[in-house]
Design a protein around this motif. Sequence first.
Motif, PDB file in Angstrom:
ATOM      1  N   LEU A  21       0.839  -1.199   0.000  1.00  0.00           N
ATOM      2  CA  LEU A  21       0.000   0.000   0.000  1.00  0.00           C
ATOM      3  C   LEU A  21       0.877   1.252   0.000  1.00  0.00           C
ATOM      4  O   LEU A  21       0.622   2.200  -0.757  1.00  0.00           O
ATOM      5  CB  LEU A  21      -0.942  -0.003   1.207  1.00  0.00           C
ATOM      6  N   ALA A  22       1.907   1.262   0.824  1.00  0.00           N
ATOM      7  CA  ALA A  22       2.803   2.417   0.894  1.00  0.00           C
ATOM      8  C   ALA A  22       3.461   2.678  -0.462  1.00  0.00           C
ATOM      9  O   ALA A  22       3.558   3.827  -0.905  1.00  0.00           O
ATOM     10  CB  ALA A  22       3.871   2.197   1.968  1.00  0.00           C
ATOM     11  N   LEU A  23       3.894   1.619  -1.147  1.00  0.00           N
ATOM     12  CA  LEU A  23       4.507   1.790  -2.469  1.00  0.00           C
ATOM     13  C   LEU A  23       3.503   2.350  -3.464  1.00  0.00           C
ATOM     14  O   LEU A  23       3.836   3.217  -4.278  1.00  0.00           O
ATOM     15  CB  LEU A  23       5.061   0.451  -2.986  1.00  0.00           C
ATOM     16  N   SER A  24       2.285   1.874  -3.385  1.00  0.00           N
ATOM     17  CA  SER A  24       1.263   2.378  -4.307  1.00  0.00           C
ATOM     18  C   SER A  24       0.919   3.831  -3.984  1.00  0.00           C
ATOM     19  O   SER A  24       0.647   4.630  -4.879  1.00  0.00           O
ATOM     20  CB  SER A  24       0.063   1.431  -4.290  1.00  0.00           C
ATOM     21  N   GLU A  29       1.680   9.690  -5.485  1.00  0.00           N
ATOM     22  CA  GLU A  29       2.126  10.929  -4.842  1.00  0.00           C
ATOM     23  C   GLU A  29       1.368  11.252  -3.559  1.00  0.00           C
ATOM     24  O   GLU A  29       1.182  12.404  -3.197  1.00  0.00           O
ATOM     25  CB  GLU A  29       2.077  12.098  -5.834  1.00  0.00           C
ATOM     26  N   GLU A  30       0.913  10.212  -2.877  1.00  0.00           N
ATOM     27  CA  GLU A  30       0.272  10.368  -1.561  1.00  0.00           C
ATOM     28  C   GLU A  30       1.351  10.146  -0.502  1.00  0.00           C
ATOM     29  O   GLU A  30       1.331   9.186   0.262  1.00  0.00           O
ATOM     30  CB  GLU A  30      -0.866   9.364  -1.412  1.00  0.00           C
ATOM     31  N   TYR A  31       2.306  11.083  -0.479  1.00  0.00           N
ATOM     32  CA  TYR A  31       3.515  10.888   0.322  1.00  0.00           C
ATOM     33  C   TYR A  31       3.248  10.846   1.817  1.00  0.00           C
ATOM     34  O   TYR A  31       3.850  10.052   2.533  1.00  0.00           O
ATOM     35  CB  TYR A  31       4.541  11.968  -0.013  1.00  0.00           C
ATOM     36  N   LEU A  57      11.697   4.421   3.401  1.00  0.00           N
ATOM     37  CA  LEU A  57      11.482   5.764   3.952  1.00  0.00           C
ATOM     38  C   LEU A  57      12.642   6.693   3.583  1.00  0.00           C
ATOM     39  O   LEU A  57      12.413   7.812   3.131  1.00  0.00           O
ATOM     40  CB  LEU A  57      11.392   5.697   5.478  1.00  0.00           C
ATOM     41  N   ILE A  58      13.842   6.220   3.785  1.00  0.00           N
ATOM     42  CA  ILE A  58      15.021   7.052   3.509  1.00  0.00           C
ATOM     43  C   ILE A  58      15.100   7.386   2.022  1.00  0.00           C
ATOM     44  O   ILE A  58      15.398   8.529   1.654  1.00  0.00           O
ATOM     45  CB  ILE A  58      16.297   6.369   4.044  1.00  0.00           C
ATOM     46  N   GLN A  59      14.784   6.416   1.170  1.00  0.00           N
ATOM     47  CA  GLN A  59      14.732   6.684  -0.279  1.00  0.00           C
ATOM     48  C   GLN A  59      13.716   7.763  -0.597  1.00  0.00           C
ATOM     49  O   GLN A  59      13.979   8.678  -1.376  1.00  0.00           O
ATOM     50  CB  GLN A  59      14.323   5.413  -1.035  1.00  0.00           C
ATOM     51  N   LEU A  60      12.536   7.652   0.013  1.00  0.00           N
ATOM     52  CA  LEU A  60      11.477   8.631  -0.220  1.00  0.00           C
ATOM     53  C   LEU A  60      11.907  10.004   0.288  1.00  0.00           C
ATOM     54  O   LEU A  60      11.727  11.008  -0.402  1.00  0.00           O
ATOM     55  CB  LEU A  60      10.180   8.177   0.460  1.00  0.00           C
ATOM     56  N   PHE A  61      12.481  10.048   1.482  1.00  0.00           N
ATOM     57  CA  PHE A  61      12.958  11.320   2.025  1.00  0.00           C
ATOM     58  C   PHE A  61      13.975  11.956   1.079  1.00  0.00           C
ATOM     59  O   PHE A  61      13.921  13.154   0.808  1.00  0.00           O
ATOM     60  CB  PHE A  61      13.610  11.124   3.401  1.00  0.00           C
TER      61      PHE A  61
END
Length: 84
Positions: A21-24, A29-31, A57-61
Amino acid sequence: MDNIQNDLEKNPDSLDLKFELALSQIANEEYEKSIKNLLDIFRIDKSWEDGKAKDQLIQLFDSLGNKNELVLKGRRKLSSIIFS
């Protein structure tokens, strides 16, 4: 994404589904929602899949940038989980 949400409602303890779900959410763009789900996974099991939630998380940040308000809040929450 609706399928994942439905599966998660049936199996709310599944970290695999929560991660999916987090990846989707990232893809949509629902960060903020994604960061919350990844933090939840990390809070529940820090070593799940060799720290996969924290790595994501770190990648997203990194992709959002250090000045992004969501990143600042997310990093604070991540730190508090790590050091609690």
